[in-house]
Motif scaffolding. Structure first.
Motif, PDB file in Angstrom:
ATOM      1  N   GLU A   6      13.135 -63.322 -88.380  1.00 58.32           N
ATOM      2  CA  GLU A   6      13.596 -64.608 -88.896  1.00 58.32           C
ATOM      3  C   GLU A   6      12.416 -65.406 -89.439  1.00 58.32           C
ATOM      4  O   GLU A   6      11.290 -65.278 -88.952  1.00 58.32           O
ATOM      5  CB  GLU A   6      14.270 -65.454 -87.806  1.00 58.32           C
ATOM      6  N   SER A   7      12.710 -66.226 -90.410  1.00 65.09           N
ATOM      7  CA  SER A   7      11.710 -67.150 -90.939  1.00 65.09           C
ATOM      8  C   SER A   7      12.427 -68.343 -91.552  1.00 65.09           C
ATOM      9  O   SER A   7      13.652 -68.322 -91.713  1.00 65.09           O
ATOM     10  CB  SER A   7      10.819 -66.462 -91.981  1.00 65.09           C
ATOM     11  N   GLY A   8      11.665 -69.360 -91.876  1.00 59.74           N
ATOM     12  CA  GLY A   8      12.228 -70.508 -92.560  1.00 59.74           C
ATOM     13  C   GLY A   8      12.430 -71.737 -91.704  1.00 59.74           C
ATOM     14  O   GLY A   8      12.807 -72.792 -92.208  1.00 59.74           O
ATOM     15  N   GLY A   9      12.207 -71.617 -90.418  1.00 57.16           N
ATOM     16  CA  GLY A   9      12.341 -72.784 -89.563  1.00 57.16           C
ATOM     17  C   GLY A   9      11.219 -73.780 -89.832  1.00 57.16           C
ATOM     18  O   GLY A   9      10.266 -73.494 -90.552  1.00 57.16           O
ATOM     19  N   GLY A  10      11.369 -74.946 -89.263  1.00 59.31           N
ATOM     20  CA  GLY A  10      10.350 -75.974 -89.444  1.00 59.31           C
ATOM     21  C   GLY A  10      10.886 -77.335 -89.106  1.00 59.31           C
ATOM     22  O   GLY A  10      11.871 -77.470 -88.375  1.00 59.31           O
ATOM     23  N   LEU A  11      10.240 -78.323 -89.679  1.00 59.47           N
ATOM     24  CA  LEU A  11      10.587 -79.712 -89.419  1.00 59.47           C
ATOM     25  C   LEU A  11      11.363 -80.288 -90.596  1.00 59.47           C
ATOM     26  O   LEU A  11      10.979 -80.089 -91.756  1.00 59.47           O
ATOM     27  CB  LEU A  11       9.305 -80.516 -89.202  1.00 59.47           C
ATOM     28  N   PRO A  88      20.087 -84.366 -85.898  1.00 57.41           N
ATOM     29  CA  PRO A  88      19.209 -84.125 -84.747  1.00 57.41           C
ATOM     30  C   PRO A  88      19.772 -83.080 -83.782  1.00 57.41           C
ATOM     31  O   PRO A  88      19.010 -82.307 -83.195  1.00 57.41           O
ATOM     32  CB  PRO A  88      19.110 -85.505 -84.097  1.00 57.41           C
ATOM     33  N   GLU A  89      21.079 -83.031 -83.647  1.00 55.60           N
ATOM     34  CA  GLU A  89      21.685 -82.061 -82.731  1.00 55.60           C
ATOM     35  C   GLU A  89      21.645 -80.632 -83.257  1.00 55.60           C
ATOM     36  O   GLU A  89      22.022 -79.705 -82.545  1.00 55.60           O
ATOM     37  CB  GLU A  89      23.136 -82.458 -82.412  1.00 55.60           C
ATOM     38  N   ASP A  90      21.185 -80.436 -84.487  1.00 58.21           N
ATOM     39  CA  ASP A  90      21.000 -79.077 -85.006  1.00 58.21           C
ATOM     40  C   ASP A  90      19.680 -78.453 -84.551  1.00 58.21           C
ATOM     41  O   ASP A  90      19.440 -77.273 -84.772  1.00 58.21           O
ATOM     42  CB  ASP A  90      21.026 -79.078 -86.535  1.00 58.21           C
ATOM     43  N   ALA A  91      18.836 -79.230 -83.934  1.00 57.15           N
ATOM     44  CA  ALA A  91      17.531 -78.731 -83.516  1.00 57.15           C
ATOM     45  C   ALA A  91      17.666 -77.661 -82.432  1.00 57.15           C
ATOM     46  O   ALA A  91      18.574 -77.712 -81.606  1.00 57.15           O
ATOM     47  CB  ALA A  91      16.679 -79.884 -82.995  1.00 57.15           C
ATOM     48  N   GLY A  92      16.747 -76.715 -82.472  1.00 57.60           N
ATOM     49  CA  GLY A  92      16.725 -75.662 -81.471  1.00 57.60           C
ATOM     50  C   GLY A  92      16.100 -74.401 -82.025  1.00 57.60           C
ATOM     51  O   GLY A  92      15.643 -74.377 -83.168  1.00 57.60           O
ATOM     52  N   ALA A  93      16.099 -73.373 -81.210  1.00 57.59           N
ATOM     53  CA  ALA A  93      15.638 -72.064 -81.656  1.00 57.59           C
ATOM     54  C   ALA A  93      16.817 -71.316 -82.272  1.00 57.59           C
ATOM     55  O   ALA A  93      17.878 -71.223 -81.653  1.00 57.59           O
ATOM     56  CB  ALA A  93      15.070 -71.277 -80.483  1.00 57.59           C
ATOM     57  N   TYR A  94      16.618 -70.822 -83.467  1.00 55.92           N
ATOM     58  CA  TYR A  94      17.667 -70.098 -84.188  1.00 55.92           C
ATOM     59  C   TYR A  94      17.339 -68.613 -84.192  1.00 55.92           C
ATOM     60  O   TYR A  94      16.212 -68.211 -84.497  1.00 55.92           O
ATOM     61  CB  TYR A  94      17.788 -70.612 -85.621  1.00 55.92           C
ATOM     62  N   TYR A  95      18.348 -67.827 -83.867  1.00 63.06           N
ATOM     63  CA  TYR A  95      18.205 -66.384 -83.791  1.00 63.06           C
ATOM     64  C   TYR A  95      19.237 -65.716 -84.694  1.00 63.06           C
ATOM     65  O   TYR A  95      20.384 -66.153 -84.757  1.00 63.06           O
ATOM     66  CB  TYR A  95      18.440 -65.887 -82.366  1.00 63.06           C
ATOM     67  N   TRP A 118      18.396 -58.294 -81.861  1.00 60.68           N
ATOM     68  CA  TRP A 118      18.094 -59.719 -81.950  1.00 60.68           C
ATOM     69  C   TRP A 118      16.697 -59.929 -82.523  1.00 60.68           C
ATOM     70  O   TRP A 118      15.782 -59.155 -82.241  1.00 60.68           O
ATOM     71  CB  TRP A 118      18.173 -60.375 -80.571  1.00 60.68           C
ATOM     72  N   GLY A 119      16.575 -60.983 -83.314  1.00 50.03           N
ATOM     73  CA  GLY A 119      15.254 -61.362 -83.781  1.00 50.03           C
ATOM     74  C   GLY A 119      14.525 -62.203 -82.749  1.00 50.03           C
ATOM     75  O   GLY A 119      15.061 -62.512 -81.676  1.00 50.03           O
ATOM     76  N   GLN A 120      13.322 -62.595 -83.090  1.00 47.72           N
ATOM     77  CA  GLN A 120      12.474 -63.321 -82.147  1.00 47.72           C
ATOM     78  C   GLN A 120      12.755 -64.816 -82.162  1.00 47.72           C
ATOM     79  O   GLN A 120      12.302 -65.543 -81.283  1.00 47.72           O
ATOM     80  CB  GLN A 120      10.991 -63.064 -82.457  1.00 47.72           C
ATOM     81  N   GLY A 121      13.463 -65.280 -83.153  1.00 49.17           N
ATOM     82  CA  GLY A 121      13.814 -66.694 -83.238  1.00 49.17           C
ATOM     83  C   GLY A 121      12.868 -67.477 -84.126  1.00 49.17           C
ATOM     84  O   GLY A 121      11.699 -67.121 -84.310  1.00 49.17           O
ATOM     85  N   THR A 122      13.401 -68.541 -84.691  1.00 54.76           N
ATOM     86  CA  THR A 122      12.604 -69.475 -85.476  1.00 54.76           C
ATOM     87  C   THR A 122      13.032 -70.888 -85.088  1.00 54.76           C
ATOM     88  O   THR A 122      14.217 -71.148 -84.895  1.00 54.76           O
ATOM     89  CB  THR A 122      12.754 -69.224 -86.987  1.00 54.76           C
ATOM     90  N   GLN A 123      12.073 -71.774 -84.962  1.00 53.56           N
ATOM     91  CA  GLN A 123      12.345 -73.097 -84.422  1.00 53.56           C
ATOM     92  C   GLN A 123      12.720 -74.081 -85.525  1.00 53.56           C
ATOM     93  O   GLN A 123      12.085 -74.133 -86.578  1.00 53.56           O
ATOM     94  CB  GLN A 123      11.107 -73.622 -83.679  1.00 53.56           C
ATOM     95  N   VAL A 124      13.762 -74.852 -85.266  1.00 50.01           N
ATOM     96  CA  VAL A 124      14.188 -75.919 -86.174  1.00 50.01           C
ATOM     97  C   VAL A 124      14.076 -77.249 -85.431  1.00 50.01           C
ATOM     98  O   VAL A 124      14.613 -77.393 -84.327  1.00 50.01           O
ATOM     99  CB  VAL A 124      15.629 -75.697 -86.657  1.00 50.01           C
ATOM    100  N   THR A 125      13.381 -78.182 -86.030  1.00 52.54           N
ATOM    101  CA  THR A 125      13.214 -79.518 -85.470  1.00 52.54           C
ATOM    102  C   THR A 125      13.727 -80.532 -86.467  1.00 52.54           C
ATOM    103  O   THR A 125      13.384 -80.481 -87.647  1.00 52.54           O
ATOM    104  CB  THR A 125      11.726 -79.801 -85.154  1.00 52.54           C
ATOM    105  N   VAL A 126      14.560 -81.438 -86.002  1.00 55.51           N
ATOM    106  CA  VAL A 126      15.136 -82.461 -86.874  1.00 55.51           C
ATOM    107  C   VAL A 126      14.833 -83.825 -86.261  1.00 55.51           C
ATOM    108  O   VAL A 126      15.387 -84.183 -85.216  1.00 55.51           O
ATOM    109  CB  VAL A 126      16.652 -82.283 -87.053  1.00 55.51           C
ATOM    110  N   ILE A 127      13.939 -84.538 -86.882  1.00 54.28           N
ATOM    111  CA  ILE A 127      13.569 -85.871 -86.388  1.00 54.28           C
ATOM    112  C   ILE A 127      13.300 -86.780 -87.568  1.00 54.28           C
ATOM    113  O   ILE A 127      12.891 -86.341 -88.635  1.00 54.28           O
ATOM    114  CB  ILE A 127      12.322 -85.824 -85.482  1.00 54.28           C
ATOM    115  N   SER A 128      13.561 -88.054 -87.351  1.00 58.35           N
ATOM    116  CA  SER A 128      13.312 -89.013 -88.424  1.00 58.35           C
ATOM    117  C   SER A 128      11.893 -89.530 -88.358  1.00 58.35           C
ATOM    118  O   SER A 128      11.191 -89.325 -87.367  1.00 58.35           O
ATOM    119  CB  SER A 128      14.297 -90.173 -88.319  1.00 58.35           C
TER     120      SER A 128
END
Length: 128
Positions: A6-11, A88-95, A118-128
């Motif tokens: 997985e890739s593409g996660g971030g802030l 904000p509630e979409d934040a988390g590790a995505y697999y 399963w992949g290793q996961g990618t982190q998604v952070t949603v903050i203002s």
């Protein structure tokens, strides 16, 4: 060795967008049902979206329906999860996860125990 990467996660800010990628390494994703799952701290893993092996059927959790879109790019051996209007509630590790079901199947099922890879996961952070 069969791997999902997985890739593409971030802030992102609320209302923003991210696109996650799930690429098969060592095998082709054709013939596999692909699921996207997420897990926030202290919460259970949640099924987010499913793409049937044919790509014709997609399934979404109610919380993301209308905002997330799953798609396949066979030439890239990749499944994407386009996430728009992030909250904000979409934040988390995505697999991403894969289950062999055969070619051109239309069924989707997001039961986590059905997926063998399963992949290793990618982190998604949603903050203002």
């Amino acid at each position: 060795q069969l791997q999902l990467v997985e890739s593409g996660g971030g802030l992102a800010q609320p209302g923003g967008s991210l696109r996650l990628s799930c690429t098969g390494s060592g095998f082709t994703l054709a013939g596999y049902r692909i699921g996207w799952f997420r897990q926030a701290p202290g919460k259970e893993r949640e099924g987010v979206s499913c793409s049937s092996s044919s790509g014709e059927t997609t399934q979404y959790a109610g919380s993301v329906s209308g905002r997330f879109t799953v798609s396949r790019e066979n030439a890239q051996n990749t499944v994407y999860l386009q996430m728009n209007n992030l909250k904000p509630e979409d934040a988390g590790a995505y697999y991403c996860a894969a289950k062999w079901v055969g070619y051109n199947k239309r069924e989707c099922n997001l039961t986590p125990s059905l997926f063998g890879y399963w992949g290793q996961g990618t982190q998604v952070t949603v903050i203002s």
